[in-house]
Structures are given as C-alpha cells and as structure tokens.
Design a protein around this motif. Structure first.
Motif, PDB file in Angstrom:
ATOM      1  N   PRO A  19       9.118 -31.318 -16.866  1.00  0.00           N
ATOM      2  CA  PRO A  19      10.140 -30.148 -17.518  1.00  0.00           C
ATOM      3  C   PRO A  19      11.737 -30.815 -17.309  1.00  0.00           C
ATOM      4  O   PRO A  19      11.949 -31.353 -16.693  1.00  0.00           O
ATOM      5  N   GLY A  20      12.374 -30.935 -17.936  1.00  0.00           N
ATOM      6  CA  GLY A  20      13.948 -31.880 -18.435  1.00  0.00           C
ATOM      7  C   GLY A  20      14.287 -32.664 -19.232  1.00  0.00           C
ATOM      8  O   GLY A  20      13.209 -32.290 -20.036  1.00  0.00           O
ATOM      9  N   PRO A  21      15.437 -33.012 -19.114  1.00  0.00           N
ATOM     10  CA  PRO A  21      15.554 -34.171 -19.859  1.00  0.00           C
ATOM     11  C   PRO A  21      14.502 -34.792 -20.684  1.00  0.00           C
ATOM     12  O   PRO A  21      14.609 -35.415 -21.898  1.00  0.00           O
ATOM     13  N   ASP A  22      12.909 -35.641 -19.694  1.00  0.00           N
ATOM     14  CA  ASP A  22      12.795 -36.288 -20.205  1.00  0.00           C
ATOM     15  C   ASP A  22      11.990 -35.544 -21.635  1.00  0.00           C
ATOM     16  O   ASP A  22      11.045 -36.366 -22.285  1.00  0.00           O
ATOM     17  N   ARG A  23      11.331 -34.234 -21.241  1.00  0.00           N
ATOM     18  CA  ARG A  23      10.945 -34.042 -22.261  1.00  0.00           C
ATOM     19  C   ARG A  23      11.613 -33.375 -23.327  1.00  0.00           C
ATOM     20  O   ARG A  23      11.213 -32.894 -24.834  1.00  0.00           O
ATOM     21  N   ALA A  24      12.820 -33.981 -23.988  1.00  0.00           N
ATOM     22  CA  ALA A  24      14.036 -33.876 -25.155  1.00  0.00           C
ATOM     23  C   ALA A  24      12.980 -33.880 -26.517  1.00  0.00           C
ATOM     24  O   ALA A  24      12.816 -35.183 -26.192  1.00  0.00           O
ATOM     25  N   GLY A  25      13.080 -33.210 -27.324  1.00  0.00           N
ATOM     26  CA  GLY A  25      12.598 -34.466 -28.627  1.00  0.00           C
ATOM     27  C   GLY A  25      10.561 -34.127 -28.645  1.00  0.00           C
ATOM     28  O   GLY A  25      10.554 -33.921 -29.860  1.00  0.00           O
ATOM     29  N   GLY A  26      10.627 -32.841 -27.029  1.00  0.00           N
ATOM     30  CA  GLY A  26       8.773 -32.246 -27.574  1.00  0.00           C
ATOM     31  C   GLY A  26       8.079 -33.340 -28.096  1.00  0.00           C
ATOM     32  O   GLY A  26       7.867 -34.655 -27.514  1.00  0.00           O
ATOM     33  N   LEU A  27       7.583 -33.162 -29.112  1.00  0.00           N
ATOM     34  CA  LEU A  27       5.952 -33.466 -29.636  1.00  0.00           C
ATOM     35  C   LEU A  27       6.798 -35.582 -29.730  1.00  0.00           C
ATOM     36  O   LEU A  27       6.034 -36.176 -29.236  1.00  0.00           O
ATOM     37  N   SER A  28       7.687 -35.555 -30.922  1.00  0.00           N
ATOM     38  CA  SER A  28       7.949 -36.616 -31.377  1.00  0.00           C
ATOM     39  C   SER A  28       8.078 -37.385 -30.111  1.00  0.00           C
ATOM     40  O   SER A  28       7.966 -38.596 -30.809  1.00  0.00           O
ATOM     41  N   SER A  29       9.121 -37.383 -29.566  1.00  0.00           N
ATOM     42  CA  SER A  29       9.492 -38.384 -28.134  1.00  0.00           C
ATOM     43  C   SER A  29       8.135 -38.484 -27.618  1.00  0.00           C
ATOM     44  O   SER A  29       8.296 -39.847 -27.459  1.00  0.00           O
ATOM     45  N   ALA A  30       7.501 -37.672 -26.918  1.00  0.00           N
ATOM     46  CA  ALA A  30       6.416 -37.764 -26.680  1.00  0.00           C
ATOM     47  C   ALA A  30       5.827 -39.969 -27.380  1.00  0.00           C
ATOM     48  O   ALA A  30       5.032 -40.448 -27.095  1.00  0.00           O
ATOM     49  N   VAL A  31       5.390 -38.875 -28.794  1.00  0.00           N
ATOM     50  CA  VAL A  31       4.696 -39.752 -29.505  1.00  0.00           C
ATOM     51  C   VAL A  31       5.408 -41.466 -29.480  1.00  0.00           C
ATOM     52  O   VAL A  31       5.086 -42.540 -29.588  1.00  0.00           O
ATOM     53  N   CYS A  32       6.309 -40.959 -29.312  1.00  0.00           N
ATOM     54  CA  CYS A  32       7.366 -41.887 -30.127  1.00  0.00           C
ATOM     55  C   CYS A  32       6.782 -42.930 -28.496  1.00  0.00           C
ATOM     56  O   CYS A  32       6.987 -44.268 -28.539  1.00  0.00           O
ATOM     57  N   LEU A  33       7.586 -42.574 -27.957  1.00  0.00           N
ATOM     58  CA  LEU A  33       7.041 -43.292 -25.977  1.00  0.00           C
ATOM     59  C   LEU A  33       5.776 -43.290 -25.672  1.00  0.00           C
ATOM     60  O   LEU A  33       5.013 -44.791 -25.321  1.00  0.00           O
ATOM     61  N   GLY A  34       5.035 -43.088 -26.205  1.00  0.00           N
ATOM     62  CA  GLY A  34       3.242 -43.190 -26.677  1.00  0.00           C
ATOM     63  C   GLY A  34       3.576 -44.884 -27.528  1.00  0.00           C
ATOM     64  O   GLY A  34       2.962 -45.885 -26.740  1.00  0.00           O
ATOM     65  N   LEU A  35       4.116 -44.958 -28.661  1.00  0.00           N
ATOM     66  CA  LEU A  35       4.070 -45.917 -29.312  1.00  0.00           C
ATOM     67  C   LEU A  35       5.148 -47.676 -28.429  1.00  0.00           C
ATOM     68  O   LEU A  35       4.896 -47.888 -28.671  1.00  0.00           O
ATOM     69  N   ALA A  36       5.762 -47.125 -27.526  1.00  0.00           N
ATOM     70  CA  ALA A  36       6.543 -47.911 -27.366  1.00  0.00           C
ATOM     71  C   ALA A  36       5.559 -48.323 -25.842  1.00  0.00           C
ATOM     72  O   ALA A  36       5.645 -49.861 -25.666  1.00  0.00           O
TER      73      ALA A  36
END
Ligand code: GDD
Ligand code: MN
Length: 407
Positions: free
Chosen positions: A74-91
């Motif tokens: 929890p915290g800044p790592d989760r900023a952006g929620g779903l779409s940032s999670a997908v971007c991390l997965g893409l990377a």
C-alpha cells in the motif's frame, strides 16, 4: 494451422482482492494454454490474502505454466491502480506476445487461446476481444447505468479518435493481446482503467483483429470500478489528444479551420468597413485565414510531421497554399454541378464545402505535411535498396523465445 510450439505469451493479470476467483483463473489458464510456453504475471494490489492463495495454488499446479506474482505494498507503489499495474506487467513481460485479462473471470480465460491463435494466424499486432460484435455480449456488465456508460464511453472514444479506432468495436475493454514490440520505446501514461485505449492510440501497430466474447457477470468479489472511472476515462482521452500529435487529428484540423474562417471573415468585414475594395478584402481575408491555418497546423495538427528548416517551412507554406486553392476550386466546381441539379443553394454549398474540407485534409496529410523519412524509404525500396525495417516490423513469431519456468 501453423505450429505453435516456438511461440511464447506473457499473460498479465491485475488483481485487487480476488482471493475467490484467482484459483479458478489459474487452473483455467493452465488448461487453455496447454502446449504453449507461457508465463502468467500477476500484479497484485490486494489487502486480503490473495498473494497467499496464489502461492498455495501455484505450488499445487502441474504443467508448464509459469506463474509470478508481484505484490505492491500500500502507498505510492500502488499509485495509478489498475493501469499502473498493467504497465508494470508490460515492463516485466518477456514474451513476444502479451495478453491482459481480468482476474475475476468476467473475461473467459479459455478465450486466450483464440486470441493467441488469431494473432499468430494473421500476424496481427493487436487482437482485441470484443463484446460488441456478433457472438459477443456485454450482458455481464452490472446494471443499466453501467451498460449505458460503457456504450457512451465507447462512442466518445470512437468519435474522438476516428482514424485510430475505425476498425475497433471495443476499444475500452480490458481483454486483449498485443505484440510487445508495438510499445517498445513508447511511454505509456494512462489514467484510470482504459489501458487498451492508451496502447491503441500510442502504440505502433498496423494489423488489428477482433474476436467476439461474452463478458460474464462477476461470480465472486466486487467490481472496483465506480463513477469516478468514467470521469477519469475522459481525463485520459484529453491527455491523449494533448500529448499524441496524431490523436484526434481530424478534430484538430477542423478546430484550426474554424479559427481560420473566423479570422478570414473578421478581416473581410473590417476591410470593407474601412472602405477597401471588395476583391481586396476577399483576397486579404483568405490569405490571413490560410496563414493562420498553416501556422496552427504546424503547431498542433501535424506537429509530428512539420518541417523545422526554414527552406522546408517555406516549401510547405507554398504547398499548403496550393492545396488550399485546390480545395476552393473543388468547392466551386461541385457547387456549380450540384446547383445544376438541385435548386437549394445552401444545401449545394454545404455539400460542396464538405468536399472541399476532405480535399484540404487529404492534401495536407499526404502532400504538405509528409514524413520525409517514409518518403526516402519508399524511394530507396523503389530503387531496389534494402530497407532496414523498424523493430516493430521485424519482430516475428518465429523469433519468439520460450519463457523459462519462474515458479
Ligand atoms: N493491481 C490492481 N490494482 N488490480 C486492480 C485494481 C488495482 O487498483 N483495481 C482493479 N483491479 C483488477 C481487478 O482485481 C480485476 O482483476 C480487474 O482489475 C478489473 O477490475 P474490476 O473492478 O473487476 O473492473 P470491472 O469489471 O468493473 O471493469 C472491467 O471492464 C471494463 C469494461 O467495461 C475491466 O476489465 C476494465 O478494464 C474494463 O474497461
Ligand atoms: Mn470485473
């Protein structure tokens, strides 16, 4: 059908409190992807025990499917929620093809194989699973208002980005597959849930296919989407319009044309007012409007294709005057022709003006603001020289490396 054994696929699944559905998802993925070297990347923002459930299930899994879970605190790592999670997965993804699928089983996991085969068969860069084509359905969307918002957002996107989305019936869905190279070197900056729109607008793709699917109702857990998501989708579209030069180009063109017309008419009226000759007011008004349009097209509409050298700019200004004159001639000619058959001058002129705008846009896009790199490549290939393709074009399935087990 071609052999699938050399190919690999990374599957990205964002999760937020999906302990109830993730075991079934993983089992179904294993069945669906049997025989295909594949990795599953779960990007998890859960506050419940989803990560432990994932660990338990993957320990028991037999077969070649590799599963990796990245848990964000929890915290800044989760900023952006779903779409940032997908971007991390893409990377993090390793395979040539990457698919995104929700973890709550609203996207049928067995369809992944269809998406993958469709991409492979047609050498596609993008395969969108669609709810809006024969065989698909969006019945699983929760409630009438959610269905209406989904439809409204879909059409807003299609109207705003007609060139990009003309052949896409479900541009905002979260279930799709892409060739990873279409986003290499592309900075993704999505807002909210619509990561597919982000990739379609910013990505470097050319072949797209669609596969219909039925969006199921949720069987466990809860949707995290709310009304705020609708507002965020609009914010996201606005960001794309501002940041991506080719996005909504037709609307930028029309807006600039409108400004030009206002300037033309204002100058014309002023010059008549101070007693200038009518022909003089007409010419100066038209010239000021054309100069305004040329300047703004360089700054906004075709800023990705503008010339930066003084010589190139002067040449383009000349070409723009030529293309604008051609569109005026097209306007007059069609008006004269229509006038001959239909006795409604206003209607005749409206149709003729529309043709003039199409001529103006097409000429500006293909004759004035042209990508010099593309032209020189074309000449080189016409002269028989070997053209080194972009990374995006060179990536082929045959080069795909199987992904090693990461359990
Ligand atoms: N990591 C992470 N972080 N995952 C999230 C988050 C988050 O903040 N919020 C949601 N998810 C995960 C969910 O666990 C689920 O797997 C998936 O993203 C979709 O979330 P839902 O909350 O189930 O969304 P939905 O079903 O209402 O919306 C779906 O349909 C829309 C189209 O109508 C999604 O697929 C959207 O992407 C899609 O636009
Ligand atoms: Mn859902």
């Amino acid at each position: 059908m071609k052999s699938l054994t050399n190919c690999a696929i990374s599957i990205i699944t964002p999760t937020r409190n999906e302990r109830e559905t993730i075991p079934t998802l993983l089992n179904e993925l294993q069945i669906a992807l049997a025989g295909i070297p594949a990795e599953v990347l779960i990007i998890d923002d859960s506050d419940d025990d989803t990560p432990n459930v994932i660990k338990r299930v993957t320990k028991k899994m037999r077969g070649s499917l590799s599963v990796r879970c990245v848990h964000r605190k929890p915290g800044p790592d989760r900023a952006g929620g779903l779409s940032s999670a997908v971007c991390l997965g893409l990377a993090e993804a390793k395979a040539d093809y990457v698919a995104i699928i929700d973890a709550d089983l609203q996207h049928p996991p067995q369809m992944l194989r269809n998406l993958y085969e469709e991409a492979y068969e047609h050498n596609a860069d993008v395969v969108m699973a669609t709810r809006y084509k024969a065989g698909g359905s969006y019945e699983g969307l929760d409630g009438v208002s959610r269905k209406l918002i989904s439809m409204g957002m879909k059409w807003t996107a299609k109207i705003l980005f007609p060139e990009t989305l003309k052949s896409v019936s479900d541009p905002l869905g979260g279930f799709f597959l892409i060739r990873r190279s279409i986003i290499s070197g592309v900075e993704l900056r999505p807002i909210g849930y619509k990561i597919s729109l982000e990739i379609l607008v910013r990505g470097k793709w050319s072949i797209i296919r669609e596969v219909p699917y039925q969006f199921h109702a949720r069987i466990g857990g809860q949707s995290k989407a709310d009304f705020k998501q609708g507002f965020m989708a609009l914010q996201h579209m606005w960001r794309l319009i501002c940041e991506v030069p080719h996005a909504a180009r037709i609307w930028k063109f029309l807006l600039v044309g409108f400004c030009g017309t206002v300037i033309n008419l204002a100058a014309f009226t002023y010059l008549l007012h101070i007693g200038a000759a009518e022909w003089f007011a007409l010419i100066i008004g038209a010239e000021l409007g054309t100069l305004n349009n040329f300047t703004l097209h360089n700054l906004i509409t075709w800023r990705d294709k503008r010339s930066t050298s003084l010589g190139g700019l002067a040449q383009n200004a000349l070409k723009f005057h030529l293309s604008s004159s051609m569109s005026i001639i097209a306007n007059f000619l069609l008006y004269a022709l229509l006038r001959h058959f239909i006795a409604f001058p206003l209607l005749d002129n409206a149709v003729a003006i529309m043709l003039a705008m199409i001529v103006n846009y097409t000429l500006a896009d293909t004759f004035v603001f042209v990508d010099r790199g593309a032209i020189s490549k074309m000449f080189q290939s016409l002269r028989g020289k070997k053209v080194i393709p972009d990374e995006a074009q060179s990536a082929t399935l045959a080069e795909a490396q199987p992904v090693g087990a990461q359990k």
